[in-house]
Write an enzyme that holds these catalytic residues in place. Structure first.
Site, PDB file in Angstrom:
ATOM      1  N   HIS A  65      20.142   8.862  -9.711  1.00 51.08           N
ATOM      2  CA  HIS A  65      19.302   9.735  -9.885  1.00 51.08           C
ATOM      3  C   HIS A  65      19.754  10.546 -10.941  1.00 51.08           C
ATOM      4  CE1 HIS A  65      16.624  12.871  -7.375  1.00 51.08           C
ATOM      5  NE2 HIS A  65      15.468  11.742  -7.783  1.00 51.08           N
ATOM      6  N   LYS A  81      19.719  13.170 -14.759  1.00 50.64           N
ATOM      7  CA  LYS A  81      18.265  12.319 -15.308  1.00 50.64           C
ATOM      8  C   LYS A  81      18.997  13.639 -16.736  1.00 50.64           C
ATOM      9  CE  LYS A  81      15.490  13.136 -11.590  1.00 50.64           C
ATOM     10  NZ  LYS A  81      15.633  11.219 -11.319  1.00 50.64           N
ATOM     11  N   ASP A 121      25.822  14.728 -28.939  1.00 48.21           N
ATOM     12  CA  ASP A 121      27.377  14.979 -29.959  1.00 48.21           C
ATOM     13  C   ASP A 121      28.202  15.683 -29.386  1.00 48.21           C
ATOM     14  OD1 ASP A 121      25.768  14.051 -32.033  1.00 48.21           O
ATOM     15  OD2 ASP A 121      25.184  16.102 -33.106  1.00 48.21           O
TER      16      ASP A 121
END
Ligand SMILES: [Zn+2]
Ligand SMILES: [Zn+2]
Lengths: 174, 174
Positions: free
Chosen positions: A118, A120, A125
């Site tokens: 779940h 996100k 870098d």
């Protein structure tokens, strides 16, 4: 610590505007009917992603947004090392861009099927974290109330680097 | 800026342990069969929430976790001003604790029905932000791969305070 550590928050839904100039800065004029020259939450997000110079580690449940797909493909084409961890079930859904990204040669791994992946978040870098409620879909960007928090604070970024590494190692490469 | 600004990241799923001692610190021994005396992501999260002294502004899509409900009720009972913004559809689902919280006298507002309220953030005492992918459900805490980012960095907290205020004003108080 220097004061110029980036900290920024974006809220959605974002206004729908033309993104061509973000992808092609040399573009002089665009003839499409969408608004131009407006900075939005989504244009800020796209700019941050396109600013990647060496590596992009993305861990996202749903990825169907074609502008974000185009951005990731552009990074891959200019030599950025892109790794994508995503949900196995969502990856197979119509509209998912995971197949497109894989075909372009980008490394994609799926979470263990029994557990709902779940997250996100993105680490850019090894330095910049983008995290929040926003899935990489058109609905999330254009319709939902969502947030994205962007930070370079090492105490916030480092745990996500470590967690990405851990999840990547335990994920299915096929 | 002082160095002691809190920044912390928690990952889920969390181990399932007994939470009694968190709610009742004077408790000497608990006879339940769950593990005791273990610090987990969930126990850290509960402790942060229970540390609230004056106000808790919660904006969460799904709220069905009974430990988190108990924590919010405890805050309300000791005089903390609690405001909850949630999704209208999810609030009506079986297992949602929104009805319980409302009956206890806590102010709850629902997002506009046409827009999916996908946030999962809390602002504690106008000072501490808790934000991430985690809904306030049992599945999110015990099963899913999720993250919660906890920070006192003003440049990250302030936009969420402003957005909560904006959403609260435009939401349905009924
Ligand atoms: Zn255009
Ligand atoms: Zn116990």
């Amino acid at each position: 610590r220097p004061k110029n550590i980036l900290n920024e928050v974006l809220f959605f839904p974002s206004e729908i505007t033309c993104t061509e100039a973000i992808f092609t800065p040399s573009l002089h004029s665009c003839l499409c009917t969408l608004p131009h020259g407006v900075e939005t939450s989504f244009s800020r997000l796209l700019c941050h992603i396109l600013s990647t110079s060496s590596s992009l580690d993305l861990c996202v449940f749903a990825f169907s947004n074609m502008d974000l797909c185009r951005a990731v493909l552009a990074l891959h084409n200019r030599g950025v090392v892109v790794r994508i961890l995503t949900d196995k079930d969502y990856a197979a859904i119509t509209g998912s861009q995971i197949g497109v990204l894989r075909k372009a040669g980008i490394c994609v791994r799926c979470g263990v099927k029994t557990v709902y992946m779940h997250h996100k978040f993105v680490v850019i870098d090894g330095r910049l974290l983008i995290n929040g409620s926003l899935n990489w879909t058109v609905t999330a960007v254009q319709s939902n109330m969502e947030n994205v928090l962007i930070t370079e604070v090492p105490k916030l970024v480092q745990p996500f680097i470590k967690e990405f590494h851990r999840l990547w190692e335990q994920s299915d490469p096929s």
